[in-house]
Write a protein that holds these residues in place. Structure first.
Motif, mmCIF file in Angstrom:
data_model
loop_
_atom_site.group_PDB
_atom_site.id
_atom_site.type_symbol
_atom_site.label_atom_id
_atom_site.label_comp_id
_atom_site.label_asym_id
_atom_site.label_seq_id
_atom_site.Cartn_x
_atom_site.Cartn_y
_atom_site.Cartn_z
ATOM 1 N N ASN A 102 0.756 -1.393 0.072
ATOM 2 C CA ASN A 102 -0.022 -0.150 -0.122
ATOM 3 C C ASN A 102 0.765 1.216 0.013
ATOM 4 O O ASN A 102 0.596 2.407 -0.696
ATOM 5 N N TYR A 111 -5.874 -1.033 -10.291
ATOM 6 C CA TYR A 111 -5.563 0.065 -9.144
ATOM 7 C C TYR A 111 -6.065 -0.780 -7.938
ATOM 8 O O TYR A 111 -6.511 -0.208 -6.816
ATOM 9 N N ARG A 155 -6.260 -2.633 -4.416
ATOM 10 C CA ARG A 155 -5.728 -2.494 -3.084
ATOM 11 C C ARG A 155 -6.061 -3.783 -2.042
ATOM 12 O O ARG A 155 -6.904 -4.183 -2.182
ATOM 13 N N LEU A 197 -6.239 5.830 1.775
ATOM 14 C CA LEU A 197 -6.466 5.656 0.489
ATOM 15 C C LEU A 197 -6.204 6.827 -0.073
ATOM 16 O O LEU A 197 -7.251 7.855 -0.309
ATOM 17 N N SER A 205 -7.826 3.883 -6.194
ATOM 18 C CA SER A 205 -7.696 2.506 -5.651
ATOM 19 C C SER A 205 -9.230 2.113 -6.126
ATOM 20 O O SER A 205 -10.105 2.409 -6.233
#
Length: 556
Positions: A356, A382, A384, A434, A438
């Motif tokens: 991350n 994208y 996560r 974030l 994401s």
């Protein structure tokens, strides 16, 4: 007459190779003069020829001539330099390969000073003079020298093309306008030029505006570069400080563990040493008694033996029986196991968070955000790895599957007290911040779930602490039959087929938050366009019956 003489002198001192005033003038056997470097370079370029020639008269020499300095020309050049005359006037300069030549010069062509659009000829300064002196010629249009004058002549009628046919979009002469272009929309070339000049000015204004806009964008990008450099430098400095603090903390904990082990080592060894000394003293005493008994056993005097013989009970008495309990040789293995467990926990945290951190660094949106993905494959670029933060989980939520899954329980869980914990609603936030583009997906089972994003500072208590009930969070409310979107406690109906898997796309820089129903295809449920003022966290709210679950999916 004096001017003519000066012109003659200037022509005389010009080098016919470089067309400039002679520098280090030398004379070849035929009598012509050149710059020393020019004639040497000319002969060098003739290459392997056995003979050398004069560039002007082409007289050849079997042997390379010995160059002799032209004293008279050298003196004349020096005098002209003192008066400030460095070169011949433009009108007397001979034309070079790239120059427009005078059409009137009969011998060696001079460089043209102007071209006449009426005469369709180019003139040097001398032959241009009549256009300044003669009244009829003064009306002619003079322009900068051009080699393209003949393009103004009609190839059919050999007339100057002074007309323009708008129908065929070409220049024509007057005869063309009354013959093959008869009936066409024709105007004078000057009128068409005026019209197109206006268009050209308009185009230039637009072009100049675009230039100004691009220059502003360049300055904006430069400021962006400076901001990135400043932010990167500051972030590196802060990151170094944080990592240094972590390293210092680890070093401190390592030192403390080492000190505790050594202290306990000294305590244990000291106790053992004392016991060891006591046992060794006892051994010494026993050996001395044994020696006395042995001596007694060799006594031949019966009376003496019996008087000194100790009683049997006295000999058999063990005043300090051994109470030593030898343990298995493990000692500090439990400490090693505890430290190993700590290492494993830290490695797990680093593995979970490093990706991350890396994504946050590499996906910074410096320029304008890219278009929103269209296919699931594009969204997965994208993806996560979202993990839930146990310190924020409501006490009735159980976190499993590596903190990816939340389940509503009948009884409170054994969580420690923490200021980040939600106390009213059965909610939990993600551990990850974030701050870059994401995408994640939530699989849910049960009665109802709110799939949300929220600022870290959202309230943990009170009626307005629920996801979507304030201006700190955005939530998609999913039940078995309908969808609704909540923000600031305002409900917005969402139309779409109910789904057990919800995809969430977040572009913080562009201010885009989108929710998708994920099955065989992806269907957009609701899209938010806003301005996010700080990093966001993913969130889950399971408000109903025990057994309801929601899990952040592992995406490949």
């Amino acid at each position: 007459m004096a001017q003519k003489e000066v012109q003659l002198d200037l022509e005389t001192i010009c080098c016919s190779i470089c067309l400039d005033v002679l520098k280090d003038p030398v004379t070849v056997p035929c009598g012509h003069s050149y710059c020393l470097n020019c004639i040497n370079r000319f002969w060098d370029e003739e290459g392997q020829k056995k003979k050398h020639s004069c560039p002007q008269c082409r007289q050849t020499f079997t042997l390379k001539p010995v160059l002799v300095k032209s004293t008279m020309l050298a003196v004349l050049v020096e005098q002209l330099k003192k008066t400030g005359l460095q070169a011949a006037p433009a009108g007397l300069c001979y034309a070079g390969p790239e120059d427009v030549t005078c059409d009137v010069c009969s011998s060696r062509k001079r460089k043209a000073l102007k071209s006449c659009l009426m005469c369709l000829a180019s003139y040097c300064e001398e032959h241009l003079q009549p256009h300044y002196d003669s009244a009829p010629l003064k009306k002619h249009k003079l322009v900068e020298p051009s080699n393209k004058l003949q393009e103004n002549i009609c190839s059919r009628h050999h007339e100057v093309m002074k007309m323009f046919c708008r129908t065929d979009q070409q220049c024509i002469c007057y005869l063309c306008s009354v013959e093959e272009h008869k009936g066409h929309d024709t105007v004078s070339a000057a009128a068409e030029r005026t019209e197109r000049q206006r268009e050209l000015e308009g185009s230039r204004q637009k072009l100049q505006q675009r230039i100004q806009d691009r220059e502003k964008e360049v300055k904006l990008l430069q400021r962006e570069v400076e901001a990135i450099n400043h932010s990167a430098g500051k972030t590196v400095e802060e990151s170094e400080k944080i990592f240094t603090d972590l390293i210092r903390l680890m070093e401190k904990r390592r030192s403390e563990v080492k000190q505790q082990i050594r202290s306990q080592q000294e305590t244990e060894v000291s106790l053992i040493r004392k016991l060891q000394q006591k046992l060794e003293q006892e051994i010494t005493d026993l050996k001395r008694t044994d020696a006395e008994l042995e001596q007694l056993s060799h006594t031949e005097d019966h009376s003496q033996f019996l008087q000194n013989h100790p009683s049997v009970s006295e000999l058999s008495e063990d005043t300090d029986s051994s109470s030593i309990n030898v343990r298995p040789v493990r000692f500090f293995e439990d400490v090693t196991a505890a430290v190993t467990e700590l290492r494993d926990v830290l490695e797990d945290i680093l593995r979970q968070t490093w990706r991350n951190i890396s994504l946050t660094v590499t996906e910074l949106d410096v320029l304008r955000s890219e278009p929103e993905p269209q296919s699931r494959a594009e969204f997965l670029r994208y993806s996560r790895d979202i993990r839930l933060d146990p310190n924020t989980a409501h006490t009735t939520l159980s976190l499993t599957e590596g903190n990816r899954k939340a389940t509503v329980m009948n009884q409170p869980q054994s969580y420690s007290s923490h200021p980040d914990r939600f106390t009213v609603y059965t909610q939990v936030l993600s551990r990850e911040r974030l701050s870059a583009r994401s995408y994640w997906e939530v699989e849910w089972r049960g009665t109802r779930v709110h799939v949300a994003v929220a600022y870290r500072k959202i309230s943990r208590a009170g009626n307005d602490s629920g996801f979507g009930c304030n201006d700190q969070s955005w939530a998609l409310d999913c039940d078995q039959n309908t969808f609704s979107f909540y923000y600031e406690n305002i409900q917005t109906p969402v139309f779409g087929r109910p789904s057990s898997r919800i995809g969430v796309y977040l572009d913080p820089r562009a201010g885009v938050l989108s929710f998708y129903s994920v099955s065989g295809t992806m269907t957009l449920l609701h899209r938010v366009q806003t301005t996010f003022t700080e990093p966001l966290h993913a969130g889950l709210w399971l408000p109903y019956s025990p057994g309801d679950t929601a899990e952040f999916c592992k995406l490949k």
